[in-house]
Scaffold this active site. Sequence first.
Site, PDB file in Angstrom:
ATOM      1  N   HIS A  41       0.844  -1.209   0.000  1.00 24.86           N
ATOM      2  CA  HIS A  41       0.000   0.000   0.000  1.00 24.86           C
ATOM      3  C   HIS A  41       0.879   1.259   0.000  1.00 24.86           C
ATOM      4  O   HIS A  41       2.085   1.193   0.231  1.00 24.86           O
ATOM      5  CB  HIS A  41      -0.891  -0.007   1.236  1.00 24.86           C
ATOM      6  CG  HIS A  41      -0.097  -0.069   2.504  1.00 24.86           C
ATOM      7  ND1 HIS A  41       0.591   1.010   3.004  1.00 24.86           N
ATOM      8  CD2 HIS A  41       0.182  -1.114   3.323  1.00 24.86           C
ATOM      9  CE1 HIS A  41       1.233   0.635   4.094  1.00 24.86           C
ATOM     10  NE2 HIS A  41       1.016  -0.643   4.311  1.00 24.86           N
ATOM     11  N   ASP A 320       4.246  -4.308   3.380  1.00 23.94           N
ATOM     12  CA  ASP A 320       5.699  -4.500   3.301  1.00 23.94           C
ATOM     13  C   ASP A 320       6.062  -5.943   3.667  1.00 23.94           C
ATOM     14  O   ASP A 320       6.917  -6.572   3.037  1.00 23.94           O
ATOM     15  CB  ASP A 320       6.436  -3.497   4.203  1.00 23.94           C
ATOM     16  CG  ASP A 320       5.854  -3.396   5.613  1.00 23.94           C
ATOM     17  OD1 ASP A 320       4.893  -4.132   5.927  1.00 23.94           O
ATOM     18  OD2 ASP A 320       6.376  -2.585   6.400  1.00 23.94           O
TER      19      ASP A 320
END
Length: 411
Positions: A41, A320
Amino acid sequence: MKALILFSVFILVFVIISFCDGHPINPKKDKLVFVQAVWRHGDRSPIETYKNDPYQEDAWPQGWGQLSPRGMEQHVYLGRNILKARYIDKYKFLSKYYDSHEIYVRSTDVNRTLTSAISNMYGMYGENARPGIDYPNCTDCWPKGFIPIAIHTVPEDTDYTVNADAKNCTRQNDLQKLLQETPEFKQMLKDQKKLFENISSNAGEPIGPLELWKIVDAMYIEKLHNLTFPDWLNIEWEGRPLFDVINDTSEIVERWINGLGLKPYKGIDFKLEASKIRGGGLLWSIIGNMQQKKNCIENPNHNYCGFYNRLKYYAYSGHDTTLAGLFSTLGFKKTNYNEDGYPRYSSCVTIELWQRSNGKFYVKFYYFPLEENMEDVTSEIVGCSDPCPLEQLADRSKKYQAKPNIEKVSF
Ligand SMILES: *[C@@H]1O[C@H](CO)[C@@H](O)[C@H](O)[C@H]1NC(C)=O
Ligand SMILES: *[C@@H]1O[C@H](CO)[C@@H](O)[C@H](O)[C@H]1NC(C)=O
Ligand SMILES: *[C@@H]1O[C@H](CO)[C@@H](O)[C@H](O)[C@H]1NC(C)=O
Ligand SMILES: *[C@@H]1O[C@H](CO)[C@@H](O)[C@H](O)[C@H]1NC(C)=O
Ligand SMILES: *[C@@H]1O[C@H](CO)[C@@H](O)[C@H](O)[C@H]1NC(C)=O
Ligand SMILES: *[C@@H]1O[C@H](CO)[C@@H](O)[C@H](O)[C@H]1NC(C)=O
């Protein structure tokens, strides 16, 4: 002599031909048949913070963990300038206009990954969107170029494919307990006792190695937003600013969580297990999609080909940790491919399935880190040639497949 030269030429030609499978891709002769993308994101507010942080939830317009306008922009950029540029404009692989049969987007069930996917799709298809066909033809009832595109998701706690930290993963929870028994972990507690005491008393809550991340996450974002740290984070600790020490210590813990930097303990190979748990589900979802696509190209009448025959693009919107998990199953040595730390906001990996004129399939992996040039990372995958034949990718990846399944995994 002549015979010798002829013979050498013959051998050379033979060698070239037999190495054909190792040739770089040839977009003129080979055919791109399927693309998958995995991204993080965009820019967000902190997930949470420590008790005494002067910047609590009300310091952020949408509260904790939400995609910011900057993050939306990052995903429009990724969608438009990178993914559309490559797969629509350069390769003319995807249709210029949004085609619901061609793409499938799956996100973790978290606001910022869902909204990142929405922003990304706007970037990909917004420019060519046709009023009256792709979206309502009226300027005052609908934003220009915005096509609502479905983003699929599954419950977060059992999303073993895109969420590396799915809460219901019992094996991961066991592994975290085991981590706390390792000599490395115990050594840190012993060596850094004063550090953790100091941090805890300043933070206003107990902070050990596994809680450091929330300070690091908040610091990183506060720094990005030019917010001033409380004084205690700026004090000198063994000759360095405390925030640097916290950052580095947390880095070591993040590596452990990803199975890096730990010796086997009680017969457990942390690297293999963490890779399998945190990235194996995604890796096998990616491979599975390519195998189905291949099967459907070879025999379009399989029962699942109604979906795969027309499908060209499958995207995963994650975190991540999603990318770091995938990287570890590819055998990359660091959590961000060849760097420490986690992949930056809106960084993306694409996995391309190509077919040669002889019918064989091979795979290429590309990394698009935020604000850096694209990198072909195929040759860095442990156990793969470059390009990587699909069967070879599946073979070398078997050890990351949870058996019989992730919920009942036996190692
Ligand atoms: C998502 O947003 C809703 C409000 O729209 C909020 O209640 C919820 O806590 C958010 N969830 C996450 C995971 O960010
Ligand atoms: C969109 O609306 C405008 C104004 O009403 C009209 O002129 C135009 O033909 C419409 N386009 C389509 C594709 O329906
Ligand atoms: C996930 O774990 C929680 C808590 O143990 C449990 O209540 C829930 O039923 C589990 N969910 C699934 C889908 O297994
Ligand atoms: C933390 O360490 C600093 C530097 O050594 C010291 O000045 C401060 O008093 C310590 N604070 C606590 C609460 O231990
Ligand atoms: C922590 O380290 C990372 C990468 O090494 C860096 O990007 C980040 O800015 C550091 N955080 C702070 C608060 O200095
Ligand atoms: C922080 O400061 C830098 C340098 O002055 C500036 O470029 C940046 O836009 C600022 N960031 C925010 C979020 O205001």
